[in-house]
Enzyme design. Sequence first.
Site, mmCIF file in Angstrom:
data_model
loop_
_atom_site.group_PDB
_atom_site.id
_atom_site.type_symbol
_atom_site.label_atom_id
_atom_site.label_comp_id
_atom_site.label_asym_id
_atom_site.label_seq_id
_atom_site.Cartn_x
_atom_site.Cartn_y
_atom_site.Cartn_z
ATOM 1 N N ASP A 145 -6.943 4.556 -4.578
ATOM 2 C CA ASP A 145 -7.623 4.419 -3.284
ATOM 3 C C ASP A 145 -8.241 5.798 -3.048
ATOM 4 O O ASP A 145 -8.456 6.554 -4.001
ATOM 5 C CB ASP A 145 -6.626 4.021 -2.179
ATOM 6 C CG ASP A 145 -7.303 3.621 -0.868
ATOM 7 O OD1 ASP A 145 -7.818 2.498 -0.775
ATOM 8 O OD2 ASP A 145 -7.343 4.440 0.079
ATOM 9 N N LYS A 181 0.868 -1.193 0.000
ATOM 10 C CA LYS A 181 0.000 0.000 0.000
ATOM 11 C C LYS A 181 0.894 1.228 0.000
ATOM 12 O O LYS A 181 2.044 1.158 0.428
ATOM 13 C CB LYS A 181 -0.885 0.003 1.259
ATOM 14 C CG LYS A 181 -2.094 0.906 1.165
ATOM 15 C CD LYS A 181 -3.265 0.256 0.450
ATOM 16 C CE LYS A 181 -4.380 1.235 0.180
ATOM 17 N NZ LYS A 181 -5.588 0.590 -0.347
HETATM 18 P P1 NDP Z 1 -12.824 8.000 -2.938
HETATM 19 O O1 NDP Z 1 -11.768 9.010 -2.730
HETATM 20 O O2 NDP Z 1 -13.352 7.780 -4.297
HETATM 21 O O3 NDP Z 1 -14.075 8.344 -1.999
HETATM 22 C C1 NDP Z 1 -13.959 8.411 -0.621
HETATM 23 C C2 NDP Z 1 -15.294 8.847 -0.052
HETATM 24 O O4 NDP Z 1 -15.237 8.743 1.365
HETATM 25 C C3 NDP Z 1 -15.627 10.294 -0.368
HETATM 26 O O5 NDP Z 1 -17.017 10.429 -0.478
HETATM 27 C C4 NDP Z 1 -15.075 11.011 0.863
HETATM 28 O O6 NDP Z 1 -15.680 12.273 1.104
HETATM 29 C C5 NDP Z 1 -15.417 10.038 1.955
HETATM 30 N N1 NDP Z 1 -14.521 10.211 3.107
HETATM 31 C C6 NDP Z 1 -13.159 10.212 3.101
HETATM 32 N N2 NDP Z 1 -12.681 10.431 4.332
HETATM 33 C C7 NDP Z 1 -13.751 10.579 5.127
HETATM 34 C C8 NDP Z 1 -13.920 10.820 6.500
HETATM 35 N N3 NDP Z 1 -12.862 10.999 7.313
HETATM 36 N N4 NDP Z 1 -15.186 10.879 6.978
HETATM 37 C C9 NDP Z 1 -16.251 10.702 6.160
HETATM 38 N N5 NDP Z 1 -16.153 10.489 4.844
HETATM 39 C C10 NDP Z 1 -14.931 10.425 4.333
HETATM 40 O O7 NDP Z 1 -12.274 6.644 -2.306
HETATM 41 P P2 NDP Z 1 -12.746 5.158 -2.571
HETATM 42 O O8 NDP Z 1 -14.219 5.115 -2.796
HETATM 43 O O9 NDP Z 1 -11.846 4.576 -3.581
HETATM 44 O O10 NDP Z 1 -12.386 4.457 -1.173
HETATM 45 C C11 NDP Z 1 -13.302 4.395 -0.084
HETATM 46 C C12 NDP Z 1 -12.883 3.299 0.876
HETATM 47 O O11 NDP Z 1 -12.858 2.041 0.181
HETATM 48 C C13 NDP Z 1 -11.483 3.444 1.483
HETATM 49 O O12 NDP Z 1 -11.485 2.898 2.790
HETATM 50 C C14 NDP Z 1 -10.624 2.573 0.585
HETATM 51 O O13 NDP Z 1 -9.448 2.135 1.239
HETATM 52 C C15 NDP Z 1 -11.585 1.427 0.335
HETATM 53 N N6 NDP Z 1 -11.294 0.620 -0.844
HETATM 54 C C16 NDP Z 1 -11.230 1.179 -2.090
HETATM 55 C C17 NDP Z 1 -10.990 0.394 -3.188
HETATM 56 C C18 NDP Z 1 -11.024 0.925 -4.581
HETATM 57 O O14 NDP Z 1 -10.981 0.122 -5.526
HETATM 58 N N7 NDP Z 1 -11.138 2.237 -4.796
HETATM 59 C C19 NDP Z 1 -10.726 -1.052 -3.046
HETATM 60 C C20 NDP Z 1 -10.912 -1.558 -1.693
HETATM 61 C C21 NDP Z 1 -11.152 -0.727 -0.652
HETATM 62 P P3 NDP Z 1 -14.906 13.632 0.734
HETATM 63 O O15 NDP Z 1 -15.032 13.767 -0.735
HETATM 64 O O16 NDP Z 1 -15.614 14.664 1.518
HETATM 65 O O17 NDP Z 1 -13.482 13.439 1.193
#
Ligand code: NDP
Length: 444
Positions: free
Chosen positions: A165, A125
Amino acid sequence: MPYIDDCIQMVLERNPGEAEFHQAVTEVLRSLEPVIGRHPEYEKAGLLERLTEPERQIVFRVPWVDDEGRVRVNRGFRVQFNSAIGPYKGGLRFHPTVNLGIIKFLGFEQIFKNSLTGLPIGGGKGGSDFDPKGKSEGEIMRFCQSFMTELYRHIGADNDVPAGDIGVGAREIGYMYGQYKRIRNVYEGVLTGKGLTYGGSLGRKEATGYGLVYFLDEMVKARGRSIKGASVVISGSGNVAIYAAEKAVQLGGRVVAMSDSNGYIYDPEGIRLDTVKQLKEVERKRIREYTAVHPKAEYHEGSWKIWQVPCDIALPCATQNELDGVSAEALINNGCWAVAEGANMPSTPEAVDLFLGKGILFAPGKAANAGGVAVSALEMSQNSMRYSWTFEEVDAKLKEIMTNIYKRASQAAKEYGLEGNLVAGANIAGFLKVADAMMSQGVV
Ligand code: NDP
């Protein structure tokens, strides 16, 4: 068990201040007690001590120039955690909260997740404490180029293949890929999540969210339940959340709430995903803007309050520790009967204990969100073959992989006397394959 207690203690002492890493290691090692009991040879081989120490940790300076001509400096990370079963594979996160402990927790989880997919990928990571929010296109590009100007020397299609991510989507992958190609003068699948015109895989964008719902579907069906007609609350509105919502709706669910880090929207008639996609994927706006398009929907400040919305199914898809014991109680009291984690470690240990204790169907992230990395591995295969599968082919493989992960996790739980506990089952099944490979490869 003394061996496990000692190992946890060693990790806490050797890695001070890395709370998320401590949490992830403690959760996994505790659930391995029945396995270690059956395999005393693991202690002799120092297996857990080696498993909890990354093979390599790279920390580097990322200097870049902002639009005002000011020099900015961020910190970059790549943790190459375990390569027993394949090249390091895991995403890059760009978020101001990123530090070594968070990257280590994510890299550690990735080892077991990648193993569960059944594909030959090790765990890694990376990321940076860079905050993409409010930055111009030019600033994002210069940052990504500077980040890759150091990272390129540590990665490659056959040793370490990063992906996206939080904060790293197709745009950032594109800039990093361009810089890698320019420096190395090779055209290889060194990153996944690439655009479709330069080696990306159809279905990668949808993979984590779709895979989450395929896993959820298997889990609820095994208990005679269905997603059809269920109300669904999804935290986040990023890549994972959007495509989890899309698949949940395709299977007959009604998504009533979604969020970002500021607050959540509630639309009892069902959230219009086309609007969310336009706002988040195209315009990069805040989720509160949804109510300007759909005035009947409500917006509430405070993202954590989303768990107070009554629902049948909850899908935490934002970030680690976003769902605590209080929120878990609220969900349970409001009749929620299934929780599947799209994010990595979104539920605190108290929340997980409550879900398991109350018999809520609970899918841990390392099993349920493995669809993203699985399709990334399929992207690697397509790049090696210099060939592309259709969306339908990729989606069918994803579904099969998620069904198999569910089977592996539930089977392992049963075998070790913990039937129905997918947290333990996922950890055990993921661990056994890596442990076997490590034992075969000697003390390395
Ligand atoms: P994105 O950046 O596309 O989206 C993240 C989302 O989560 C946004 O809506 C963001 O809001 C919100 N968010 C981030 N930090 C916080 C916080 N502290 N409190 C509340 N909301 C928050 O990321 P992903 O969708 O790719 O990833 C989301 C999760 O899924 C992570 O934990 C990641 O590790 C996990 N994941 C992702 C994978 C992938 O293929 N993308 C694969 C496996 C796991 P804002 O815009 O306001 O920051």
